[in-house]
Design a protein around this motif. Structure first.
Motif, PDB file in Angstrom:
ATOM      1  N   TRP A  38      14.112 -10.576  12.088  1.00 31.23           N
ATOM      2  CA  TRP A  38      13.149  -9.725  11.356  1.00 31.23           C
ATOM      3  C   TRP A  38      13.847  -8.051  10.770  1.00 31.23           C
ATOM      4  N   TYR A  39      14.916  -7.556  10.034  1.00 30.74           N
ATOM      5  CA  TYR A  39      14.949  -6.145   9.888  1.00 30.74           C
ATOM      6  C   TYR A  39      13.693  -5.825   8.622  1.00 30.74           C
ATOM      7  N   ALA A  40      13.149  -6.558   7.588  1.00 32.45           N
ATOM      8  CA  ALA A  40      12.369  -6.306   6.031  1.00 32.45           C
ATOM      9  C   ALA A  40      11.436  -6.419   6.376  1.00 32.45           C
ATOM     10  N   VAL A  41      10.306  -6.908   5.317  1.00 31.36           N
ATOM     11  CA  VAL A  41       9.335  -8.069   4.675  1.00 31.36           C
ATOM     12  C   VAL A  41       8.949  -6.881   3.429  1.00 31.36           C
ATOM     13  N   ILE A  42       9.377  -7.610   2.557  1.00 30.57           N
ATOM     14  CA  ILE A  42       8.900  -7.188   0.983  1.00 30.57           C
ATOM     15  C   ILE A  42       7.367  -8.090   0.778  1.00 30.57           C
ATOM     16  N   MET A  43       6.201  -7.001   0.366  1.00 27.39           N
ATOM     17  CA  MET A  43       5.065  -7.981   0.133  1.00 27.39           C
ATOM     18  C   MET A  43       4.111  -6.984  -1.078  1.00 27.39           C
ATOM     19  N   ASN A  44       3.351  -7.659  -1.976  1.00 27.59           N
ATOM     20  CA  ASN A  44       2.145  -6.643  -2.348  1.00 27.59           C
ATOM     21  C   ASN A  44       0.551  -6.807  -1.317  1.00 27.59           C
ATOM     22  N   VAL A  45       0.812  -5.275  -1.369  1.00 23.68           N
ATOM     23  CA  VAL A  45      -1.184  -5.187  -0.699  1.00 23.68           C
ATOM     24  C   VAL A  45      -1.350  -3.933  -1.713  1.00 23.68           C
ATOM     25  N   GLU A  46      -3.204  -4.537  -1.575  1.00 25.81           N
ATOM     26  CA  GLU A  46      -3.826  -3.880  -2.177  1.00 25.81           C
ATOM     27  C   GLU A  46      -4.053  -2.243  -1.624  1.00 25.81           C
ATOM     28  N   ARG A  47      -3.698  -1.545  -2.180  1.00 22.57           N
ATOM     29  CA  ARG A  47      -3.796   0.191  -1.896  1.00 22.57           C
ATOM     30  C   ARG A  47      -4.740   0.770  -1.609  1.00 22.57           C
ATOM     31  N   SER A  48      -5.971  -0.256  -1.000  1.00 19.10           N
ATOM     32  CA  SER A  48      -7.468   0.447  -0.187  1.00 19.10           C
ATOM     33  C   SER A  48      -6.696  -0.132   1.305  1.00 19.10           C
ATOM     34  N   LYS A  49      -6.195  -0.998   1.368  1.00 17.18           N
ATOM     35  CA  LYS A  49      -5.596  -1.376   2.574  1.00 17.18           C
ATOM     36  C   LYS A  49      -4.510  -0.421   3.202  1.00 17.18           C
ATOM     37  N   LEU A  50      -3.899   0.031   2.471  1.00 18.39           N
ATOM     38  CA  LEU A  50      -3.297   1.169   2.806  1.00 18.39           C
ATOM     39  C   LEU A  50      -3.474   2.557   2.621  1.00 18.39           C
ATOM     40  N   GLY A  51      -4.599   2.477   2.723  1.00 18.31           N
ATOM     41  CA  GLY A  51      -5.272   3.687   2.970  1.00 18.31           C
ATOM     42  C   GLY A  51      -5.602   4.514   1.822  1.00 18.31           C
ATOM     43  N   LEU A  52      -5.179   3.998   0.729  1.00 20.21           N
ATOM     44  CA  LEU A  52      -4.762   4.564  -0.561  1.00 20.21           C
ATOM     45  C   LEU A  52      -5.835   4.292  -1.924  1.00 20.21           C
ATOM     46  N   ASP A  53      -5.787   5.728  -2.934  1.00 17.06           N
ATOM     47  CA  ASP A  53      -6.772   5.394  -3.857  1.00 17.06           C
ATOM     48  C   ASP A  53      -6.292   4.147  -4.535  1.00 17.06           C
ATOM     49  N   GLY A  54      -7.454   3.768  -5.116  1.00 20.14           N
ATOM     50  CA  GLY A  54      -7.377   2.365  -6.302  1.00 20.14           C
ATOM     51  C   GLY A  54      -7.217   1.341  -5.513  1.00 20.14           C
ATOM     52  N   ASP A  55      -7.510   0.492  -6.447  1.00 20.21           N
ATOM     53  CA  ASP A  55      -8.008  -1.429  -5.982  1.00 20.21           C
ATOM     54  C   ASP A  55      -6.960  -1.877  -6.687  1.00 20.21           C
ATOM     55  N   ASP A  56      -5.911  -1.798  -6.965  1.00 20.26           N
ATOM     56  CA  ASP A  56      -4.786  -2.879  -8.385  1.00 20.26           C
ATOM     57  C   ASP A  56      -3.954  -2.673  -6.456  1.00 20.26           C
ATOM     58  N   THR A  57      -2.598  -3.318  -6.345  1.00 19.17           N
ATOM     59  CA  THR A  57      -1.969  -3.313  -5.457  1.00 19.17           C
ATOM     60  C   THR A  57      -0.931  -2.922  -5.695  1.00 19.17           C
ATOM     61  N   VAL A  58       0.324  -2.476  -4.773  1.00 21.16           N
ATOM     62  CA  VAL A  58       1.208  -2.241  -4.727  1.00 21.16           C
ATOM     63  C   VAL A  58       2.585  -2.743  -4.151  1.00 21.16           C
ATOM     64  N   GLU A  59       4.079  -2.722  -4.648  1.00 13.99           N
ATOM     65  CA  GLU A  59       4.684  -3.897  -3.637  1.00 13.99           C
ATOM     66  C   GLU A  59       5.443  -1.965  -2.595  1.00 13.99           C
ATOM     67  N   ILE A  60       5.080  -2.972  -2.065  1.00  9.48           N
ATOM     68  CA  ILE A  60       5.688  -2.023  -0.403  1.00  9.48           C
ATOM     69  C   ILE A  60       7.190  -2.974   0.200  1.00  9.48           C
ATOM     70  N   ILE A  61       8.175  -2.304   0.822  1.00 11.70           N
ATOM     71  CA  ILE A  61       8.779  -2.816   2.074  1.00 11.70           C
ATOM     72  C   ILE A  61       8.774  -2.686   2.984  1.00 11.70           C
TER      73      ILE A  61
END
Length: 125
Positions: A38-61
């Protein structure tokens, strides 16, 4: 830059197509080097699981990163330690418009080259 633009880029650049491996997370896609890693993974993650404010999800790579750069780059907004990956070798990039297209592609290319073992290619780009 969104996932479809990334998929278009990697198909043209590397001949890679996304793989959807998890039925429990059908939107999560893996980009695999021709050597099988693997060289990349793209997914949607809850902002709070990333230590960010908010309860919505954000797309990440998640991309592999030169360990000498990891500590420095995660100090920049939009870059985080690798979500569900080795924090020394992987970083997470927010795909919410925070990070510009050219930087995303630079890190995607670096990840591909690191998986390939072709660090020298980075200097040519």
């Amino acid at each position: 830059m969104d996932r479809e633009e990334i998929f278009e880029y990697v198909k043209k650049q590397y001949g890679t197509i996304p793989e959807y491996l998890w039925s429990s997370s059908p939107d999560s896609a893996v980009l695999r080097h021709h050597n099988g890693k693997w060289y990349a993974v793209i997914m949607n993650v809850e902002r709070s699981k990333l230590g960010l404010d908010g309860d919505d999800t954000v797309e990440i790579i998640d991309v592999k990163c030169d360990p000498e750069m990891t500590g420095m780059i995660i100090q920049t907004y939009g870059f985080l330690p690798g979500y569900h990956m080795n924090k020394q070798h992987w970083i997470t990039i927010l795909l919410d418009g925070t990070v510009g297209e050219s930087k995303i592609l630079d890190f995607l290319d670096m990840s591909y080259d690191l998986i390939d073992g072709s660090i020298g290619k980075l200097e040519k780009k």
